[in-house]
Scaffold this motif. Structure first.
Motif, PDB file in Angstrom:
ATOM      1  N   TYR A  84      64.557  15.076  81.795  1.00 14.77           N
ATOM      2  CA  TYR A  84      64.810  14.715  80.398  1.00 14.77           C
ATOM      3  C   TYR A  84      64.210  15.769  79.463  1.00 14.77           C
ATOM      4  O   TYR A  84      63.236  16.446  79.793  1.00 14.77           O
ATOM      5  CB  TYR A  84      64.151  13.378  80.050  1.00 14.77           C
ATOM      6  CG  TYR A  84      64.575  12.192  80.886  1.00 14.77           C
ATOM      7  CD1 TYR A  84      65.701  11.447  80.559  1.00 14.77           C
ATOM      8  CD2 TYR A  84      63.830  11.812  81.994  1.00 14.77           C
ATOM      9  CE1 TYR A  84      66.083  10.349  81.315  1.00 14.77           C
ATOM     10  CE2 TYR A  84      64.199  10.718  82.755  1.00 14.77           C
ATOM     11  CZ  TYR A  84      65.323   9.991  82.413  1.00 14.77           C
ATOM     12  OH  TYR A  84      65.688   8.908  83.180  1.00 14.77           O
ATOM     13  N   SER A  85      64.788  15.839  78.261  1.00 11.30           N
ATOM     14  CA  SER A  85      64.203  16.582  77.156  1.00 11.30           C
ATOM     15  C   SER A  85      63.997  15.616  76.001  1.00 11.30           C
ATOM     16  O   SER A  85      64.915  14.859  75.660  1.00 11.30           O
ATOM     17  CB  SER A  85      65.110  17.735  76.721  1.00 11.30           C
ATOM     18  OG  SER A  85      64.543  18.426  75.619  1.00 11.30           O
ATOM     19  N   VAL A  86      62.799  15.613  75.417  1.00 12.48           N
ATOM     20  CA  VAL A  86      62.463  14.678  74.338  1.00 12.48           C
ATOM     21  C   VAL A  86      62.063  15.480  73.097  1.00 12.48           C
ATOM     22  O   VAL A  86      61.266  16.418  73.189  1.00 12.48           O
ATOM     23  CB  VAL A  86      61.307  13.737  74.743  1.00 12.48           C
ATOM     24  CG1 VAL A  86      61.042  12.722  73.630  1.00 12.48           C
ATOM     25  CG2 VAL A  86      61.612  13.037  76.055  1.00 12.48           C
ATOM     26  N   CYS A 134      57.737   9.182  63.121  1.00  6.58           N
ATOM     27  CA  CYS A 134      58.667  10.207  63.597  1.00  6.58           C
ATOM     28  C   CYS A 134      59.785   9.567  64.426  1.00  6.58           C
ATOM     29  O   CYS A 134      59.540   8.661  65.220  1.00  6.58           O
ATOM     30  CB  CYS A 134      57.940  11.235  64.463  1.00  6.58           C
ATOM     31  SG  CYS A 134      56.591  12.087  63.611  1.00  6.58           S
ATOM     32  N   SER A 135      60.984  10.087  64.245  1.00  6.64           N
ATOM     33  CA  SER A 135      62.098   9.660  65.089  1.00  6.64           C
ATOM     34  C   SER A 135      62.062  10.442  66.395  1.00  6.64           C
ATOM     35  O   SER A 135      61.533  11.555  66.456  1.00  6.64           O
ATOM     36  CB  SER A 135      63.428   9.888  64.387  1.00  6.64           C
ATOM     37  OG  SER A 135      63.624  11.267  64.129  1.00  6.64           O
ATOM     38  N   ALA A 136      62.628   9.850  67.442  1.00  3.07           N
ATOM     39  CA  ALA A 136      62.631  10.498  68.758  1.00  3.07           C
ATOM     40  C   ALA A 136      64.041  10.526  69.313  1.00  3.07           C
ATOM     41  O   ALA A 136      64.857   9.633  69.047  1.00  3.07           O
ATOM     42  CB  ALA A 136      61.697   9.763  69.717  1.00  3.07           C
ATOM     43  N   GLU A 137      64.326  11.566  70.063  1.00  6.86           N
ATOM     44  CA  GLU A 137      65.617  11.678  70.752  1.00  6.86           C
ATOM     45  C   GLU A 137      65.369  12.114  72.189  1.00  6.86           C
ATOM     46  O   GLU A 137      64.638  13.079  72.444  1.00  6.86           O
ATOM     47  CB  GLU A 137      66.510  12.710  70.057  1.00  6.86           C
ATOM     48  CG  GLU A 137      67.870  12.891  70.743  1.00  6.86           C
ATOM     49  CD  GLU A 137      68.731  13.925  70.053  1.00  6.86           C
ATOM     50  OE1 GLU A 137      69.714  14.388  70.678  1.00  6.86           O
ATOM     51  OE2 GLU A 137      68.401  14.295  68.907  1.00  6.86           O
ATOM     52  N   LEU A 138      65.936  11.371  73.128  1.00 11.11           N
ATOM     53  CA  LEU A 138      65.792  11.670  74.543  1.00 11.11           C
ATOM     54  C   LEU A 138      67.156  12.003  75.122  1.00 11.11           C
ATOM     55  O   LEU A 138      68.103  11.233  74.969  1.00 11.11           O
ATOM     56  CB  LEU A 138      65.164  10.478  75.274  1.00 11.11           C
ATOM     57  CG  LEU A 138      64.926  10.609  76.787  1.00 11.11           C
ATOM     58  CD1 LEU A 138      63.656   9.863  77.188  1.00 11.11           C
ATOM     59  CD2 LEU A 138      66.107  10.049  77.577  1.00 11.11           C
ATOM     60  N   SER A 139      67.268  13.166  75.762  1.00  8.75           N
ATOM     61  CA  SER A 139      68.520  13.553  76.397  1.00  8.75           C
ATOM     62  C   SER A 139      68.258  13.854  77.873  1.00  8.75           C
ATOM     63  O   SER A 139      67.157  14.277  78.248  1.00  8.75           O
ATOM     64  CB  SER A 139      69.138  14.774  75.715  1.00  8.75           C
ATOM     65  OG  SER A 139      68.265  15.875  75.780  1.00  8.75           O
TER      66      SER A 139
END
Length: 418
Positions: free
Chosen positions: A226-228, A323-328
């Motif tokens: 994953y990349s966060v 903070c907002s987070a995005e996980l791909s």
């Protein structure tokens, strides 16, 4: 067929070890270690070295559309699917000399024993060096074996870029041109092997702690990458009160703590690693506005990986320290169980030399994880000192290596004698 069923006795341990030392010079670091990144000049030189060694044993040499290199010793019936042996020659940026290379040169030692003993076998035997197993230059890794096994699309692999912006496709083109110049034949399409065997260092401490020189491997745990990214607001470090901050580092710290708590619920078998972490603007007196980190998640159970994936996605949807987070997800490789019959053959061969040898599940992924989707597959492990790998201090004992190669050869002989 006695020559086949006892093929391990024909292994020339000295010449196998000489090959190991010779290969270690290609991409050698000072004072020790190896740097042979996928499709760089050292990697391409190592491929040509392997081709030359194979030709000296009377083998035909091939490469395919992803640059996987094959040495083929023909069988009495060329129409039969070949028995495939191998691993990879590429390395991490600052690596040891045995990870991957051991498995390729073990296959070469088997070919030498067959050739010099003039041993006849109906089925062809091929040794393979897979392209970009490590993924250190082009992520994700195991590109060549994943494509060969139908687990990854070539277009996706070819479009990957390294840290310098070099495309996989362009680096591969240089590699294939060099193989062409070395008069290696082009065999573009994958085939279905009769079976695949891979010998590898354990990359862990179990075998050394048991004093065992080799063992059979029953499967490989799954891997999710994953990349966060967390997004906050950059501001002055001295004038912005804590209550007014949207600090991406603080948010990342809180999220990581929550992720680790989720992992802990599934016990010691889970492997959770953050290997990369970066901040922007990365200035001493500025609150970070962005934090990015990687996750390497592993477990032998697909159900556990799925449960953690769902939990990770849910946690990433929340707000952390404003903070907002995005996980791909950059890669998913499902766990595999190896072929029971093949594991039994390997285990029997190993126990001729090491009666107390255990059977292990691999914690690291290997090319065999993809080959298991295409043909019966199994692995052998041998110990490495202190379990150290991906580091110049990686070390194996020659005596252990020779036993492991003999066990591999006996496994090959058993399959060829059928």
């Amino acid at each position: 067929m006695n020559e086949l069923t006892s093929l391990g006795a024909s292994i020339d341990g000295q010449r196998f070890w000489d090959d190991m030392l010779d290969q270690a010079r290609i991409g050698a670091l000072s004072p020790r270690g190896l740097r042979r990144l996928a499709l760089d000049d050292n990697d391409n030189q190592a491929r040509c070295w392997l081709v030359d060694r194979g030709r000296a044993l009377g083998c035909e040499t091939y490469y395919d559309a992803l640059g996987n290199v094959f040495l083929r010793r023909e069988g009495e019936d060329p129409s039969l699917a070949p028995l495939l042996i191998g691993s990879h020659l590429d390395s991490q940026p600052s690596a040891g000399c045995y990870d991957g290379t051991l498995g390729v040169l073990a296959g070469l030692a088997v070919l030498r024993a067959l050739h010099e003993g003039d041993i006849r076998h109906r089925r062809p035997v091929e040794v393979v060096s897979w392209t970009n197993e490590e993924g250190a230059r082009f992520a994700p890794g195991a590109s060549g074996s994943a494509w060969f096994a139908g687990q990854r699309d070539a277009a996706e692999i070819l479009d990957a870029t390294d840290d310098d912006g070099v495309r996989f496709a362009d680096a591969l083109a240089d590699c294939l041109a060099r193989l062409d110049a070395h008069t290696v034949s082009y065999r573009p399409e994958p085939f279905t092997p009769h079976a695949f065997l891979e010998l590898h260092i354990e990359q862990g401490p179990v075998l050394e702690s048991m004093g065992v020189p080799a063992c059979a491997v029953t499967g490989i745990q799954g891997v999710n990458w994953y990349s966060v990214t967390l997004l906050g607001q950059a501001n002055h470090a001295g004038t912005t009160p804590e209550s007014a901050r949207r600090d991406a580092f603080t948010g990342a710290h809180a999220l990581i703590s929550a992720l680790r708590e989720a992992v802990a619920e599934h016990g010691e078998a889970v492997r959770f690693t953050i290997g990369k972490f970066a901040l922007e603007p990365n200035a001493t007196n500025t609150i970070p506005q962005q934090a990015t980190f990687s996750i390497d998640l592993r477990h032998p159970s697909a159900a556990v990986l799925a449960a953690l994936d769902e939990r990770f996605q849910r946690l990433a949807s929340e707000t952390w320290s404003g903070c907002s987070a995005e996980l791909s997800t950059s890669s998913r490789v499902a766990p595999v169980d190896f072929d029971d019959d093949l594991v039994e053959i390997v285990d029997t061969s190993v126990k001729r030399y090491a009666p107390t040898a255990p059977q292990l599940v691999s914690g690291a992924f290997h090319d065999a994880i993809h080959l298991a989707h295409r043909c019966p597959t199994a692995m052998l492990f041998m110990p490495c000192r202190d379990g150290i790998s991906h580091h110049p201090d990686e070390h194996i004992e020659r005596a252990d290596a020779e036993i492991a190669v003999r066990a591999l050869a006996d496994s090959v002989g058993t399959l060829l004698a059928r």
